[in-house]
Design a protein around this motif. Structure first.
Motif, PDB file in Angstrom:
ATOM      1  N   ASP A  89      -7.422  86.783  18.573  1.00  0.00           N
ATOM      2  CA  ASP A  89      -6.707  85.578  18.166  1.00  0.00           C
ATOM      3  C   ASP A  89      -5.924  85.000  19.354  1.00  0.00           C
ATOM      4  O   ASP A  89      -6.108  83.849  19.729  1.00  0.00           O
ATOM      5  CB  ASP A  89      -5.768  85.911  16.988  1.00  0.00           C
ATOM      6  CG  ASP A  89      -5.195  84.664  16.324  1.00  0.00           C
ATOM      7  OD1 ASP A  89      -5.759  83.562  16.512  1.00  0.00           O
ATOM      8  OD2 ASP A  89      -4.169  84.790  15.619  1.00  0.00           O
ATOM      9  N   ASP A 145       0.610  83.587  19.014  1.00  0.00           N
ATOM     10  CA  ASP A 145       0.358  84.753  18.161  1.00  0.00           C
ATOM     11  C   ASP A 145       1.474  85.802  18.190  1.00  0.00           C
ATOM     12  O   ASP A 145       1.241  86.946  17.815  1.00  0.00           O
ATOM     13  CB  ASP A 145      -0.995  85.386  18.523  1.00  0.00           C
ATOM     14  CG  ASP A 145      -1.541  86.274  17.410  1.00  0.00           C
ATOM     15  OD1 ASP A 145      -1.256  85.996  16.232  1.00  0.00           O
ATOM     16  OD2 ASP A 145      -2.246  87.249  17.726  1.00  0.00           O
ATOM     17  N   HIS A 191       2.992  85.145  12.201  1.00  0.00           N
ATOM     18  CA  HIS A 191       3.619  86.376  11.717  1.00  0.00           C
ATOM     19  C   HIS A 191       4.894  86.058  10.941  1.00  0.00           C
ATOM     20  O   HIS A 191       5.641  85.166  11.317  1.00  0.00           O
ATOM     21  CB  HIS A 191       3.937  87.304  12.889  1.00  0.00           C
ATOM     22  CG  HIS A 191       2.700  87.829  13.550  1.00  0.00           C
ATOM     23  ND1 HIS A 191       2.056  87.147  14.551  1.00  0.00           N
ATOM     24  CD2 HIS A 191       1.979  88.946  13.314  1.00  0.00           C
ATOM     25  CE1 HIS A 191       0.991  87.832  14.919  1.00  0.00           C
ATOM     26  NE2 HIS A 191       0.907  88.928  14.189  1.00  0.00           N
ATOM     27  N   VAL A 201      -3.874  82.234  14.333  1.00  0.00           N
ATOM     28  CA  VAL A 201      -3.343  81.099  15.096  1.00  0.00           C
ATOM     29  C   VAL A 201      -4.493  80.155  15.455  1.00  0.00           C
ATOM     30  O   VAL A 201      -4.296  78.950  15.592  1.00  0.00           O
ATOM     31  CB  VAL A 201      -2.580  81.583  16.350  1.00  0.00           C
ATOM     32  CG1 VAL A 201      -2.072  80.415  17.173  1.00  0.00           C
ATOM     33  CG2 VAL A 201      -1.402  82.455  15.934  1.00  0.00           C
ATOM     34  N   ASP A 227      -9.168  87.991  13.442  1.00  0.00           N
ATOM     35  CA  ASP A 227      -7.998  88.228  12.589  1.00  0.00           C
ATOM     36  C   ASP A 227      -8.348  88.336  11.107  1.00  0.00           C
ATOM     37  O   ASP A 227      -7.486  88.648  10.288  1.00  0.00           O
ATOM     38  CB  ASP A 227      -6.956  87.109  12.776  1.00  0.00           C
ATOM     39  CG  ASP A 227      -5.863  87.508  13.765  1.00  0.00           C
ATOM     40  OD1 ASP A 227      -6.109  88.412  14.582  1.00  0.00           O
ATOM     41  OD2 ASP A 227      -4.758  86.917  13.716  1.00  0.00           O
TER      42      ASP A 227
HETATM   43 MN   LIG Z   1      -3.073  86.585  15.013  1.00  0.00          MN
END
Ligand SMILES: [Mn+2]
Length: 330
Positions: free
Chosen positions: A29, A89, A116, A135, A165
């Motif tokens: 990612d 990320d 996150h 992302v 991801d």
């Molecule tokens: Mn990620």
């Protein structure tokens, strides 16, 4: 969120030169977004540099061709020419060793794109969307907003971000939004069979030998609901595998029927790297936080001080406690 997207887009429009970076132990990612943004920024007439403290995992080398991200020794030089620093990320200083001090000092010049749920005040402008599977999905939406075209190579990088991801679009974060974004990338030239072969049918034999050790030693405890796996330093020496070849091995634990939580402990020089996954019920980010880590509800990680046997004991008992707090899956 729409406001954050628009504000970030404005910063990209105004920037003359970008510096792109992601968290330590970089994954598909972070790296896919990094190279995709570097490419589209250059096409838009801007300067761009990628920076990475760690070595790029073999699996993701193809994303960069001959143009690998700058390492530590070049950080000062790439920092100097950037007027916009983009952190991808992660929103945690702990995940940005080597550069955390610089980022605190240059907060005004720094923006964050992250998905996150846990994070700190990295950068003056943050677009954090925990509902985004990767992302990579957010970057696609940003490029839409900017009207910056996506060529096939950029599309492959963003598809890599998304599939890595989402476990190739099979985890619970694979929403309609994720598939819509993937559809756009396929329309832009991504060939799913070829990308799959590049990413997941290109392993070195050494990596499979490491996996063999991990499977042989896997233990299922806590009434069959917790799978614990571990790798010692000597496993890497004896198999010839590299530290960065452990990616996705954690998912082997969830292949056992009835397992709710999988834990993988990897012995490091002076601590133990722990990865956690859950199938459906347990919030593993809460477990990771108890050890000073973080992540997502279904996928999280942390580092535990001390030797492997001590960490195994601690992580096993903490995970088992969390598993016992939820109802059985059936
Ligand atoms: Mn990620």
């Amino acid at each position: 969120l729409k406001a954050d997207l628009k504000a970030i887009a404005e910063r990209f429009r105004q920037a003359g030169s970008l510096l792109l970076l992601t968290h330590r132990n970089p994954d598909g990612d972070g790296l896919g977004c990094m190279t995709a943004l570097a490419r589209v920024a250059r096409a838009a007439g801007k300067g761009s540099d990628c920076f990475c403290t760690d070595e790029i995992p073999l699996r993701y080398r193809f994303l960069f061709g001959d143009d690998l991200p700058a390492g530590k020794e070049k950080f000062a030089r790439v920092l100097e020419r950037a007027d916009l620093i983009v952190v991808l990320d992660t929103c945690s200083f702990e995940q940005l060793p080597e550069v955390a001090g610089t980022l605190r000092r240059l907060k005004d010049r720094t923006v964050v794109l992250d998905h996150h749920a846990t994070g700190e005040e990295v950068g003056s402008l943050r677009w954090v969307d925990p509902t985004a599977a990767a992302v990579g999905v957010m970057v696609c939406e940003l490029l839409d907003e900017l009207n910056w075209p996506i060529d096939t190579t950029t599309a492959e990088a963003l598809a890599t971000a998304i599939v890595s991801d989402t476990g190739w679009l099979r985890f619970s974060n694979s929403s309609a939004r994720t598939f819509r974004t993937m559809a756009k990338l396929v329309a832009a030239g991504v060939k799913p069979d070829e990308l799959y072969a590049t990413l997941y049918q290109s392993d070195r034999l050494e990596r499979l030998k490491l996996q063999e050790r991990l499977l042989w030693r896997m233990r299922v405890v806590c009434d069959g609901r917790l799978a614990v796996m571990h790798l010692r330093k000597k496993d890497f020496v004896e198999s010839g595998a590299r530290q960065d070849e452990t990616e996705n091995l954690i998912n082997e634990g969830l292949r056992v029927g009835g397992v709710e939580v999988a834990a993988l402990l990897v012995e490091q020089k002076d601590n133990v790297r722990v990865s956690l996954r859950s199938r459906k019920l347990v919030d593993v980010s809460a477990i990771a936080r108890r050890f000073g880590g973080g992540g997502h509800v279904r996928a999280a990680g942390c580092r535990v001080a001390g030797d492997l046997d001590h960490a195994l004991e601690q992580v096993t008992s903490t995970c088992c406690e969390a598993v016992r707090q939820v109802e059985p899956a059936d």
